[in-house]
Write an enzyme that holds these catalytic residues in place. Structure first.
Site, PDB file in Angstrom:
ATOM      1  N   HIS A  18       0.828  -1.206   0.000  1.00  0.00           N
ATOM      2  CA  HIS A  18       0.000   0.000   0.000  1.00  0.00           C
ATOM      3  C   HIS A  18       0.861   1.254   0.000  1.00  0.00           C
ATOM      4  O   HIS A  18       1.570   1.532   0.963  1.00  0.00           O
ATOM      5  CB  HIS A  18      -0.898  -0.028   1.243  1.00  0.00           C
ATOM      6  N   ARG A  19       0.827   1.987  -1.111  1.00  0.00           N
ATOM      7  CA  ARG A  19       1.688   3.168  -1.293  1.00  0.00           C
ATOM      8  C   ARG A  19       3.160   2.783  -1.112  1.00  0.00           C
ATOM      9  O   ARG A  19       3.967   3.558  -0.606  1.00  0.00           O
ATOM     10  CB  ARG A  19       1.299   4.296  -0.332  1.00  0.00           C
ATOM     11  N   GLU A  45       0.442  -0.923  -4.753  1.00  0.00           N
ATOM     12  CA  GLU A  45      -0.721  -0.038  -4.850  1.00  0.00           C
ATOM     13  C   GLU A  45      -0.243   1.388  -4.674  1.00  0.00           C
ATOM     14  O   GLU A  45       0.555   1.685  -3.785  1.00  0.00           O
ATOM     15  CB  GLU A  45      -1.741  -0.386  -3.765  1.00  0.00           C
ATOM     16  N   ASP A  47      -1.258   5.881  -5.812  1.00  0.00           N
ATOM     17  CA  ASP A  47      -2.291   6.862  -6.143  1.00  0.00           C
ATOM     18  C   ASP A  47      -1.796   7.775  -7.251  1.00  0.00           C
ATOM     19  O   ASP A  47      -0.658   8.250  -7.204  1.00  0.00           O
ATOM     20  CB  ASP A  47      -2.626   7.709  -4.913  1.00  0.00           C
ATOM     21  N   HIS A  60      -0.964  10.560  -2.609  1.00  0.00           N
ATOM     22  CA  HIS A  60      -2.305  10.263  -2.124  1.00  0.00           C
ATOM     23  C   HIS A  60      -3.160  11.514  -1.962  1.00  0.00           C
ATOM     24  O   HIS A  60      -4.284  11.594  -2.456  1.00  0.00           O
ATOM     25  CB  HIS A  60      -2.240   9.525  -0.787  1.00  0.00           C
ATOM     26  N   GLU A 120      -4.594   3.686  -8.310  1.00  0.00           N
ATOM     27  CA  GLU A 120      -5.839   4.317  -7.878  1.00  0.00           C
ATOM     28  C   GLU A 120      -5.914   5.727  -8.443  1.00  0.00           C
ATOM     29  O   GLU A 120      -5.071   6.578  -8.152  1.00  0.00           O
ATOM     30  CB  GLU A 120      -5.947   4.375  -6.358  1.00  0.00           C
ATOM     31  N   LYS A 122      -7.095   9.273  -8.367  1.00  0.00           N
ATOM     32  CA  LYS A 122      -7.575  10.170  -7.321  1.00  0.00           C
ATOM     33  C   LYS A 122      -8.353  11.323  -7.954  1.00  0.00           C
ATOM     34  O   LYS A 122      -7.902  12.459  -8.017  1.00  0.00           O
ATOM     35  CB  LYS A 122      -6.389  10.697  -6.508  1.00  0.00           C
ATOM     36  N   ASP A 240       0.175  -2.063   4.418  1.00  0.00           N
ATOM     37  CA  ASP A 240       1.327  -1.183   4.647  1.00  0.00           C
ATOM     38  C   ASP A 240       2.581  -1.978   4.993  1.00  0.00           C
ATOM     39  O   ASP A 240       3.683  -1.429   4.992  1.00  0.00           O
ATOM     40  CB  ASP A 240       1.043  -0.222   5.809  1.00  0.00           C
TER      41      ASP A 240
END
Length: 249
Positions: A18-19, A45, A47, A60, A120, A122, A240
């Site tokens: 995640h990120r 993953e 953004d 993000h 993702e 945004k 994370d």
């Protein structure tokens, strides 16, 4: 915590960092992405937003304040202006100098591997014009359509992505309480349900699988929750701490 042999249902689960490894490194930076892969992530993953001059960057928040210390919006800055600010020291002084990367930088990092990339979009607060087209054209230029999943809380955007590139997978981001979400996914042509971990139970995963729709749960950081989701049959877990999931898998 490791499974007993008879408890392992599958290890073919995407370990989405995640990120990047955001629990251990400054989120959405190249060091976070690179270290995530070293820690066992099989997916990343991140953004995507768009600068004033049309470049795709990975951040993000719509504003740089939290991670770069600048009270400015992505939409109002050029790529050069974004790159003039560091985005690592907020997390720890050891990472001072880390920058906000472009989508191209991430794709360059993973292009020679089999890493899955979840992008993702945004575009819920700021409606970036043509973000879908820009992202898809970049992915296609790197010949990575088969390894990319595009997700968004803006489901109109996911429909647009499918119109532009039916071959690229899409994932519906949602928090909770979506009734029979596999039917909704099929209606808009989505391939996956990117659901908050609290909205994922075995019965829903099984019902979705019967319709050819998979679950990718977010954001899952405790091994007990990871273990429950693996048993439930999810196809991917967004975390994370990719090292914790890698240990279980």
């Amino acid at each position: 915590m490791l499974f007993k042999e008879d408890e392992i249902l599958t290890t073919n689960i995407i370990n989405f960092a995640h990120r990047g490894a955001a629990g251990l490194y400054p989120e959405n930076t190249m060091i976070s992405f690179a270290r995530a892969l070293e820690l066992g992530a099989t997916g990343i993953e991140t953004d995507v937003q768009v600068t004033k001059d049309g470049h795709l960057i990975l951040i993000h928040d719509e504003n740089l304040h939290r991670t770069a210390g600048v009270a400015a919006w992505v939409k109002d800055l050029t790529l050069e202006e974004v790159k003039s600010h560091e985005a690592g020291s907020w997390f720890h002084e050891d990472y001072r100098g880390e920058q906000i990367p472009t989508l191209e930088e991430l794709l360059e990092l993973v292009k020679s591997s089999d890493t899955i990339i979840n992008l993702e979009l945004k575009n819920g607060i700021v409606m970036y014009p043509d973000i879908e087209k820009k992202v898809i054209e970049t992915v296609q230029r790197y010949e990575m359509s088969e390894r990319v999943i595009i997700s968004s809380f803006n489901h109109y955007s996911l429909v647009e992505c499918k119109k532009l590139a039916p071959e690229i997978r899409t994932g519906i981001l949602y928090m909770e309480g979506l009734y029979e979400p596999w039917d909704y996914a099929k209606r808009i042509g989505a391939d996956a349900l990117h659901a908050n971990k609290f909205a994922v139970i075995p019965e829903l995963v099984a019902a979705a699988a019967e319709q050819g729709v998979v679950y990718h749960a977010f954001t899952v950081n405790e091994q007990s929750e990871m273990k429950a989701l693996i048993k439930a049959g999810v196809a991917g877990i967004i975390t994370d701490y990719p090292d914790r999931l890698a240990e279980l898998l």
